[in-house]
Every structure is written in structure tokens, then in C-alpha cells.
Design a protein around this motif. Structure first.
Motif, PDB file in Angstrom:
ATOM      1  N   ILE A 266      33.209  45.788  29.489  1.00 51.39           N
ATOM      2  CA  ILE A 266      34.646  46.010  29.611  1.00 51.39           C
ATOM      3  C   ILE A 266      35.230  46.080  28.205  1.00 51.39           C
ATOM      4  O   ILE A 266      34.972  45.196  27.384  1.00 51.39           O
ATOM      5  CB  ILE A 266      35.302  44.861  30.397  1.00 51.39           C
ATOM      6  N   PRO A 267      35.979  47.131  27.880  1.00 52.49           N
ATOM      7  CA  PRO A 267      36.527  47.260  26.530  1.00 52.49           C
ATOM      8  C   PRO A 267      37.257  46.002  26.073  1.00 52.49           C
ATOM      9  O   PRO A 267      38.054  45.417  26.811  1.00 52.49           O
ATOM     10  CB  PRO A 267      37.508  48.436  26.673  1.00 52.49           C
ATOM     11  N   GLY A 268      36.924  45.563  24.864  1.00 52.97           N
ATOM     12  CA  GLY A 268      37.552  44.377  24.291  1.00 52.97           C
ATOM     13  C   GLY A 268      36.896  43.073  24.687  1.00 52.97           C
ATOM     14  O   GLY A 268      37.365  42.000  24.287  1.00 52.97           O
ATOM     15  N   THR A 269      35.819  43.162  25.474  1.00 50.02           N
ATOM     16  CA  THR A 269      35.117  41.956  25.909  1.00 50.02           C
ATOM     17  C   THR A 269      33.609  42.159  25.768  1.00 50.02           C
ATOM     18  O   THR A 269      33.141  43.246  25.417  1.00 50.02           O
ATOM     19  CB  THR A 269      35.422  41.622  27.389  1.00 50.02           C
ATOM     20  N   LYS A 270      32.869  41.112  26.089  1.00 46.25           N
ATOM     21  CA  LYS A 270      31.417  41.223  26.154  1.00 46.25           C
ATOM     22  C   LYS A 270      30.931  41.129  27.601  1.00 46.25           C
ATOM     23  O   LYS A 270      29.743  40.967  27.855  1.00 46.25           O
ATOM     24  CB  LYS A 270      30.770  40.119  25.312  1.00 46.25           C
ATOM     25  N   SER A 271      31.852  41.270  28.552  1.00 48.28           N
ATOM     26  CA  SER A 271      31.525  41.164  29.972  1.00 48.28           C
ATOM     27  C   SER A 271      31.023  42.500  30.513  1.00 48.28           C
ATOM     28  O   SER A 271      31.574  43.559  30.189  1.00 48.28           O
ATOM     29  CB  SER A 271      32.759  40.731  30.771  1.00 48.28           C
ATOM     30  N   ARG A 272      30.006  42.425  31.331  1.00 47.77           N
ATOM     31  CA  ARG A 272      29.433  43.634  31.919  1.00 47.77           C
ATOM     32  C   ARG A 272      30.426  44.279  32.881  1.00 47.77           C
ATOM     33  O   ARG A 272      31.051  43.612  33.703  1.00 47.77           O
ATOM     34  CB  ARG A 272      28.132  43.289  32.653  1.00 47.77           C
ATOM     35  N   ALA A 273      30.562  45.584  32.799  1.00 48.16           N
ATOM     36  CA  ALA A 273      31.520  46.309  33.641  1.00 48.16           C
ATOM     37  C   ALA A 273      30.954  46.658  35.013  1.00 48.16           C
ATOM     38  O   ALA A 273      31.709  46.758  35.981  1.00 48.16           O
ATOM     39  CB  ALA A 273      31.982  47.583  32.943  1.00 48.16           C
TER      40      ALA A 273
END
Length: 363
Positions: A266-273
């Protein structure tokens, strides 16, 4: 005898209809992406991704067929993706295999006939196949056979085998279509992972060429990669393949750092989209148009969009390939917008104040 003769004659015509479209520089626009569209609409569960909607809400499946044709798809691809025995086992609905597939195929044939389109059967990655385990090959073949036989019975013009990560499974799908498909042409598309080889170590371009050499009518790539990371591979494939090449990327902004939609964050994060927040990574309409134009420039004959597709995106691809489907009537005309449109069409006192308060310089 005459009835059998008519059936045989119809079969021959169906077998030739698809290939005829691709002769002499012809091309085919194909809308895919039913799974993600129905998940977004609230009729399909993310995770299992099983198309129960086909028998729970068949009217909605028929409507999506109609929407994609309206948008410019030359093909009604029967929604039998993941309607195979292994997926149905996960939700305890193996007994519904024939019903789900037959319903999807029957409606696809009806919509295709109504609009003068092609209709394709569909098989896909089994989630069972292992390269070095012959027992899984037999299981996968039986799964393919069940769906192929039903596609033939319901009048498919050709059969798509797609989203394979092992070249061996793609080759098995091709062999099964040749064995059980009553002569129907086969379109085999592989899902390219993040590197330069398929899961079994086969070079991607070499693997695609081997499928063409083995008799697939069309070969290429679908799913996995988005437009930016699929195009370089397509250019290499076009250099070695003599016949039609397929391109059906996901509609997400994959990059060299995150080459597949499974790897997107997810843009701006390190979380998988993937899969629930892929909307944050969706391609713009301009990016889809650029992809379609580039595909046409390099000679891609079988083009469409996979996961993340929607009717408006299919229209964009169709327009890039010179189509004017009914949906073109509603193509954007932003010059008529009261804020961003042509100033002469609106009262300056009204639009100038609006423009001054929305932020940004758009003139």
C-alpha cells in the motif's frame, strides 16, 4: 444422420471462427477479471475466490457478460475460472461442479450469440499440480477434463487455459484441450512470477515458445504482472513466437521493485496490498490506454485485462484497438464539466470562483 452431420458441420465452423478472427493481422479484445469484480460487488469471497455467484445470482453473471460486450470485448469468456473440483472442495460444493460450469457456459453462449461474439471455455491453475509428483498430474488432468468436456458440450468456440505458474501445468492444460476438446483451438497463458523463470525453473520466454511449438493457437501471459512489468516480457515473446501472442495483465501499478500484484505494498506503508487493498495501487485510465497502444504497436493480437478489470477499462483497450463499441457513446467529454470544462460554455462568475476554491492550478 442429417442431425449428426449438422452437429459436425457446426463444430467445424466453431473451430474456425476464432482462428479466422486472427488471420491477416486480425486481433481479439478479451475481457477477463470476473473474480475481482464480483468480490468488489459483494458476491464472492476473497481468499477462496470461488464463483458461487454463478448459481446463486446467475442474472448478475449474465449482466457482467453483457457489460463487457457493451464495452468492447469480442469474446464472452465463460466464468468457470476456479470452478474446478479442488476449489469447490474447499467450500464443500464439489457436487455443484457440473451445475456451476454448465450455467456459466450456457449463459455465455447465449450472450455471445445475441451479440455475434465468440464464446470461450476456461480452465485455470489447479492449485494441485506439482512438477515431480505424477499423482498430482493425474488429478489435474481429470479436473481439466471435467471442465473441457462441459465447454465442448455448450458450444465453446475455443478454450482458454490460464494463470499457470509451472510450464508443465500449462503444457498439461494444452494436452488436455487437444485430447478432450474435440479439436477446439487452445489459448494458453502463463502467469509470470517476479523473476525470469517460471516456478519450475523454465525461462519465461522459452516456456511460452514451447507452448506454441506444442500446438497452442495463441500463447502469452495473463495475471500476476501489471502493464509496466509485463510489457518487457511481451516484447521478448513477440520476437520468438511466430503466431498470435496474448497479453492480459492485472490492472495494478506493478514496478521493477514490486513486479507482481502479490508483491505490491500500500503506498506510503510496508503493508501488503493483495488482495483487499489493491484498490490503492490501481492503474490510471491513462496507464491502461498507454499499455493498450503499446500492445498494438508491438503487434499483440489477443489483448485484454485480468484481475482488477472493469467495463470502463475494457472500453479503453477496445478503443485503442480501433473498436467503437456501444459504450463509446459515454466516453468522457470533460470539456462539458462545469469546473474543468471549456470556460466559454459556462458563466465565468460561477466557474472562476469554484476553480479558485478547489485547490491546484488546472489552467
Amino acid at each position: 444422420m442429417s442431425n449428426n452431420g449438422k452437429t459436425f458441420s457446426n463444430d467445424i465452423l466453431r473451430h474456425k471462427a476464432f482462428l479466422k478472427r486472427l488471420q491477416n493481422g486480425g486481433n481479439v479484445v478479451v475481457a477477463e477479471g470476473y473474480i475481482f469484480e464480483f468480490e468488489r460487488k459483494g458476491y464472492l469471497q476473497a481468499g477462496t475466490f470461488v464463483p458461487e455467484v454463478t448459481i446463486e445470482h446467475p442474472d448478475l453473471v449474465r449482466l457482467m457478460y453483457e457489460e463487457f460486450v457493451h464495452a468492447g470485448s469480442d469474446v464472452v469468456l465463460a466464468f468457470t475460472y476456479y470452478a474446478h473440483r479442488e476449489k469447490l472442495r474447499l467450500i464443500g460444493r464439489e457436487d455443484d461442479l457440473d451445475k456451476i460450469n454448465a450455467t456459466a457456459l450456457r449463459m455465455a453462449r447465449e450472450v455471445a450469440d445475441k451479440h455475434g461474439c465468440l464464446m470461450a471455455g476456461n480452465i485455470c491453475n489447479s492449485s494441485v499440480y506439482l512438477p515431480d509428483d505424477e499423482s498430482t498430474h493425474a488429478i489435474t488432468e481429470e479436473m481439466f477434463k471435467e471442465q473441457i468436456v462441459l465447454a465442448v458440450e455448450h458450444g465453446a468456440d475455443y478454450i482458454v487455459g490460464e494463470t499457470f505458474g509451472h510450464i508443465g501445468e500449462g503444457m498439461l492444460a494444452l494436452e488436455c484441450i487437444k485430447k478432450y476438446g474435440n479439436g477446439l483451438p487452445a489459448v494458453i497463458t502463463m502467469s509470470a512470477p517476479s523473476g525470469h523463470t517460471f516456478i519450475d525453473g523454465t525461462d519465461i520466454v522459452d516456456g511460452i515458445k514451447s507452448l506454441e511449438d506444442a500446438g497452442a493457437a495463441v500463447v502469452g501471459l495473463n495475471c500476476g504482472r501489471g502493464p509496466e512489468t509485463m510489457l518487457p516480457l511481451l516484447k521478448e515473446i513477440k520476437q520468438v513466437c511466430k503466431g498470435p501472442v496474448a497479453a492480459l495483465p492485472v490492472t495494478y501499478r506493478t514496478t521493477s521493485d514490486e513486479p507482481t500484484f502479490f508483491s505490491l505494498t500500500i503506498p506510503g506503508t510496508k503493508s501488503r496490498a493483495f488482495p483487499l487493498d489493491l484498490c490503492a495501487c490501481l492503474c490510471s485510465r491513462q496507464q491502461i490506454a498507454e499499455f493498450a497502444r503499446e500492445c498494438k504497436n508491438i503487434g499483440i493480437e489477443y489483448v485484454g485485462l485480468c484481475c482488477g478489470n472493469s467495463a470502463n477499462m475494457t472500453r479503453i483497450v477496445a478503443e485503442a484497438y480501433g473498436r467503437t463499441p456501444p459504450a463509446c457513446k459515454y466516453s468522457p467529454a470533460m470539456e462539458k464539466h462545469f469546473i474543468f470544462g471549456e470556460k466559454s460554455k459556462f458563466k465565468n462568475e460561477y466557474t472562476d470562483k469554484l476553480r479558485a476554491h478547489i485547490g491546484g492550478d488546472f489552467d
